[in-house]
Design an enzyme around this catalytic site. Structure first.
Site, short mmCIF file in Angstrom:
data_model
loop_
_atom_site.label_atom_id
_atom_site.label_comp_id
_atom_site.label_asym_id
_atom_site.label_seq_id
_atom_site.Cartn_x
_atom_site.Cartn_y
_atom_site.Cartn_z
CG HIS A 178 -2.07 -1.01 1.22
ND1 HIS A 178 -1.50 -2.32 1.86
CD2 HIS A 178 -3.21 -1.18 0.76
CE1 HIS A 178 -2.71 -3.07 1.69
NE2 HIS A 178 -3.69 -2.60 1.02
CD GLU A 211 1.60 -1.81 3.45
OE1 GLU A 211 1.96 -0.99 2.84
OE2 GLU A 211 0.65 -2.49 2.95
NE ARG A 246 -19.18 17.74 12.30
CZ ARG A 246 -18.07 17.48 12.69
NH1 ARG A 246 -17.75 16.30 12.84
NH2 ARG A 246 -17.22 18.40 13.21
NE ARG A 294 -19.89 19.31 16.74
CZ ARG A 294 -19.99 17.81 16.61
NH1 ARG A 294 -19.13 16.83 16.39
NH2 ARG A 294 -21.45 17.76 16.34
#
Length: 301
Positions: free
Chosen positions: A39, A109, A197, A251
């Protein structure tokens, strides 16, 4: 010179893309032609011990820009990687993309290539009413709502930051005179519903509407999406990990101010220098503790 660098980069990228056209490996641990990790497309020698982990690939450029020297390594999917040096300390940066699943791949990885110390750099949303946009949060642990770490170990297993990295981030903030908070984050698998949300067409469930209040009552400081995965895997594998965030969402006031990512980058780079100094000071010891600094100063006298 700029044209030469552009041509070189295109040749470099195309050579890696060409290598990806056909290759074979075992399915348990896929390795591409040239021994590239599947990846992140990096190989042995590309990655250093200390690795900074932003989510956004564009932030790796900002991180490497602050180093004394840097080299582009790879850019594949959500993983963009640079390696270089800061104050003569070998360091790397690799983006993880958004969320725990892609962050877990990066840890797996990168660890295969010798990385053992990770600092997550990112943005977050504060739910503690005493924290404002632009403040820094140093994450000491995380609520495991990430959706990935449960694939590795029982949910009762804690997601805890390494104490040395947490201390180094605190010292970096003090040196740089940044306003910071230390505490527990909630790592979620969703930016929308997972962080209370409203979804499309104001979709919501009753437990979404109670989530922020419940977390506030539990003294949780903020929402983000990767720390729980990174901490859990690092502890399972005997690695070190910590995290530093800049607050972009308040928030409580329903306020979003995208600014200050440079502060978290500067703090993380400073923390690498601090950690490297402590690692050298430890010598044969396994753990750093503050008394080592006092002993070192006394020896200097």
């Amino acid at each position: 010179m700029e044209i030469f660098l552009l041509v070189f980069t295109l040749i470099f990228i195309s050579s890696r893309c060409f290598a990806a056209q056909h290759w074979e490996s075992n399915a348990d641990s896929p390795v591409m032609a040239g021994n590239l990790q599947y990846h992140i497309q990096c190989k042995e020698g590309d990655i250093n011990k200390y690795v900074l982990l932003p989510g956004d690939p564009a932030r790796t450029d900002l991180i490497a820009k602050e180093w004394d020297e840097s080299k582009f390594i790879a850019n594949h999917r959500e993983y963009k990687t640079f390696s270089g040096k800061i104050s003569n300390i070998p360091v790397s940066t690799c983006s993880t993309g958004i969320g725990g699943s892609s962050a877990a791949i990066a840890i797996e990885e990168l660890a295969n290539l010798g990385a053992d110390t990770f600092i997550r750099i990112g943005t977050c949303g504060a739910i503690d009413p005493n924290i404002n946009c632009g403040d820094i949060i140093i994450c000491s642990g995380a609520v495991r709502h990430d959706g990935t770490s449960t694939n590795y170990v029982d949910l009762a297993y804690p997601a805890i930051a390494n104490h040395e990295i947490t201390l180094a981030l605190i010292e970096a903030c003090e040196r740089l005179k940044k306003k910071y908070h230390v505490g527990i984050s909630c790592s979620t698998a969703s930016f929308h519903a997972g962080q209370a949300r409203p979804g499309f067409k104001s979709f919501s469930q009753s437990f979404h509407r109670e989530k922020i209040k419940d977390l506030q009552d539990s003294r949780v400081l903020n929402f983000e999406m990767e720390a729980a995965t990174i901490f859990t895997l690092s502890n399972l594998y005997g690695l070190r990990a910590g995290a530093v965030f800049v607050v972009v969402a308040d928030r409580n006031k329903n306020k979003f101010v995208y600014s200050g990512i440079e502060d978290s980058i500067i703090i993380a780079n400073e923390a690498v220098k601090i950690l490297a100094g402590w690692d050298k000071l430890k010598g044969e010891r396994k753990y750093f503790y503050p008394g080592l600094l006092l002993n070192s100063k006394q020896e200097e006298k």
